[in-house]
Design a protein around this motif. Structure first.
Motif, PDB file in Angstrom:
ATOM      1  N   ASP A  82     114.581 -41.224  76.992  1.00  0.00           N
ATOM      2  CA  ASP A  82     115.037 -41.478  75.630  1.00  0.00           C
ATOM      3  C   ASP A  82     116.208 -40.572  75.294  1.00  0.00           C
ATOM      4  OD1 ASP A  82     114.811 -40.718  72.548  1.00  0.00           O
ATOM      5  OD2 ASP A  82     113.998 -42.735  72.818  1.00  0.00           O
ATOM      6  N   ARG A 125     124.844 -45.765  67.841  1.00  0.00           N
ATOM      7  CA  ARG A 125     125.436 -46.973  68.415  1.00  0.00           C
ATOM      8  C   ARG A 125     126.898 -46.739  68.789  1.00  0.00           C
ATOM      9  NH1 ARG A 125     122.316 -49.383  64.034  1.00  0.00           N
ATOM     10  NH2 ARG A 125     124.224 -49.574  62.791  1.00  0.00           N
ATOM     11  N   ALA A 185     122.577 -54.971  73.552  1.00  0.00           N
ATOM     12  CA  ALA A 185     121.347 -54.247  73.888  1.00  0.00           C
ATOM     13  C   ALA A 185     121.312 -52.892  73.183  1.00  0.00           C
ATOM     14  CB  ALA A 185     121.237 -54.066  75.402  1.00  0.00           C
ATOM     15  N   ILE A 186     122.476 -52.243  73.103  1.00  0.00           N
ATOM     16  CA  ILE A 186     122.577 -50.980  72.361  1.00  0.00           C
ATOM     17  C   ILE A 186     122.294 -51.227  70.882  1.00  0.00           C
ATOM     18  CG2 ILE A 186     124.186 -49.191  71.582  1.00  0.00           C
ATOM     19  CD1 ILE A 186     125.585 -49.484  74.343  1.00  0.00           C
ATOM     20  N   LYS A 191     120.505 -53.521  69.557  1.00  0.00           N
ATOM     21  CA  LYS A 191     119.086 -53.808  69.362  1.00  0.00           C
ATOM     22  C   LYS A 191     118.246 -52.541  69.474  1.00  0.00           C
ATOM     23  CE  LYS A 191     115.324 -56.692  71.162  1.00  0.00           C
ATOM     24  NZ  LYS A 191     114.947 -57.729  72.175  1.00  0.00           N
ATOM     25  N   LYS A 192     118.560 -51.707  70.454  1.00  0.00           N
ATOM     26  CA  LYS A 192     117.763 -50.494  70.679  1.00  0.00           C
ATOM     27  C   LYS A 192     117.853 -49.554  69.488  1.00  0.00           C
ATOM     28  CE  LYS A 192     117.045 -46.676  73.898  1.00  0.00           C
ATOM     29  NZ  LYS A 192     117.429 -46.058  75.206  1.00  0.00           N
ATOM     30  N   PHE A 193     119.045 -49.451  68.886  1.00  0.00           N
ATOM     31  CA  PHE A 193     119.249 -48.511  67.789  1.00  0.00           C
ATOM     32  C   PHE A 193     119.452 -49.244  66.454  1.00  0.00           C
ATOM     33  CE2 PHE A 193     120.647 -46.272  71.626  1.00  0.00           C
ATOM     34  CZ  PHE A 193     119.873 -45.125  71.533  1.00  0.00           C
ATOM     35  N   ASN A 253     121.625 -44.224  62.844  1.00  0.00           N
ATOM     36  CA  ASN A 253     121.652 -45.154  63.961  1.00  0.00           C
ATOM     37  C   ASN A 253     123.052 -45.687  64.217  1.00  0.00           C
ATOM     38  OD1 ASN A 253     118.988 -44.875  64.600  1.00  0.00           O
ATOM     39  ND2 ASN A 253     118.306 -46.722  63.553  1.00  0.00           N
TER      40      ASN A 253
END
Length: 398
Positions: free
Chosen positions: A91, A212, A374-375, A377-379, A208
């Motif tokens: 993480d 990102r 994907a970044i 979505k993750k953050f 966030n």
């Protein structure tokens, strides 16, 4: 050399596995280990003893690994002892927290044996060069540790380097400088993290958003061909792009409606404020942050601010962060707008290729849009929803 390694891990299996992985390090006869399953016990031992390196598991009952490192760094003589955090969670935020607490390095389980040895050897070599200079008089035991592993509660006694020889003094000074530089870099990373947080609390942007922009900037930098050190630096420095907003009055910064021409001129000064705050730092990270703060609103065609730079006269870090920041702003919810749908956001970025944005950065963004999403979505922010087909709304002031 016989370095002493402290291992803090609640797994008895790791108490056997990791010491075996430490065998055969070049130039080190025996790597001795002191193993603990409790952070409290390890901390008590450290008050009386001094290891050469600490290997610390994050997930621990009671005192976790970050809490242990934070406390042990407060002890005398522990400011320069290298520490490696080991965790099963890959993480980015945990890694950043570990580094800010005082860890020198971070490894993710399952640990690769060769990478583990290389990281440990690098840190131990520097540590041992300070306490056992290699050009000591042959056969002298001065400054060396006893061959026996110290028992818990026993004191590890260090010798001081013997005098004589300019070369030895120069080497020692060089090694001290390296350790000081490592400590300064940890402090600089902590400063950057806190300043970035400070700027985000005064704007509609979220923490966030900072994550990102950092990850997207690193991706673009890597695909442009920059080396790993540059990519790591821009990852840390990119969140400071709007640090100058701390100097903008609330009535302008937090205004819900469109700014007047006079207010807009004041808003634009955040690029100069951020640059002036950071530009004279001794830290390369903060100086990169200064360049980003100053140039991320320049436009490739020359219509940007504050200097009206054109093309490659704009620092490459500014050109990279401009793309990452604008794309994330389009795809994000703000108090004055909904998120743009993906199709319209990408079309807007394409239209500004070569006019607002560096064409090379736009091309990379388009080629790697799946990784960027994907970044996102993750953050993602809790309230944020990217609507694939919803009509785009008028964009507010960035």
């Amino acid at each position: 050399m016989n370095p002493l390694v402290l291992l803090l891990d609640d797994s008895r299996e790791n108490h056997e596995l990791l010491p075996r992985m430490l065998k055969g390090l070049p130039g080190m006869d025996t790597v001795q280990t002191m193993c603990f399953a409790s952070g409290g016990e390890a901390l008590a031992w450290c008050r009386e003893n001094e290891p050469d390196l600490c290997l610390v598991d994050y997930h621990m009952p009671g005192m976790n690994g970050i809490a242990f490192i934070t406390e042990v760094r407060k002890l005398p003589r522990f400011g320069g002892i290298p520490m490696i955090m080991i965790s099963g969670a890959a993480d980015a935020e945990l890694r950043q927290r570990a580094l800010l607490s005082g860890a020198n390095d971070f490894l993710t389980r399952p640990v690769d044996a060769e990478e583990f040895k290389a990281r440990v050897y690098s840190l131990l070599s520097l540590r041992m060069s300070l306490i056992n200079p290699p050009d000591k008089i042959a056969g002298s035991s001065f400054g060396r540790r006893s061959e026996a592993t110290p028992a818990p509660g026993s004191s590890v006694v260090r010798g001081e380097p013997r005098g004589g020889g300019e070369q030895r003094v120069e080497r020692l000074a060089h090694d001290v400088e390296l350790l000081e530089r490592q400590a300064l870099e940890r402090e600089h990373e902590q400063i950057i993290f806190k300043l970035s947080r400070l700027s985000s609390t005064r704007d509609e942007e979220t923490g966030n958003h900072m994550h990102r922009v950092a990850h997207i900037s690193r991706l673009i930098a890597s695909e442009l061909g920059h080396d790993e050190q540059f990519c790591d630096m821009i990852y840390l420095a990119a969140p400071m792009h709007d640090i100058g907003k701390v100097g903008i009055p609330d009535k302008i910064l937090l205004k819900p409606g469109r700014l007047t021409a006079e207010e807009w001129e004041i808003m634009k000064t955040h690029t100069i404020i951020g640059y002036n705050v950071l530009k004279d730092s001794s830290s390369p990270l903060l100086r990169m942050g200064a360049d980003i703060a100053h140039s991320h609103h320049e436009k490739y065609g020359g219509q940007g601010y504050p200097q009206g730079l054109v093309g490659e006269a704009i620092p490459v870090v500014g050109r990279i962060v401009a793309v990452a920041d604008e794309l994330d702003a389009l795809l994000s919810v703000r108090p004055y707008k909904h998120a743009w749908n993906l199709k319209d956001a990408l079309e807007q970025m394409r239209r500004e290729r070569g006019r607002h944005f560096d064409p090379a950065c736009i091309d990379i963004m388009l080629r790697h849009i799946d990784a960027i999403l994907a970044i996102q979505k993750k953050f993602a922010d809790a309230s944020e929803v990217i609507l694939p087909e919803a009509p785009a709304l008028q964009r507010g002031v960035a």
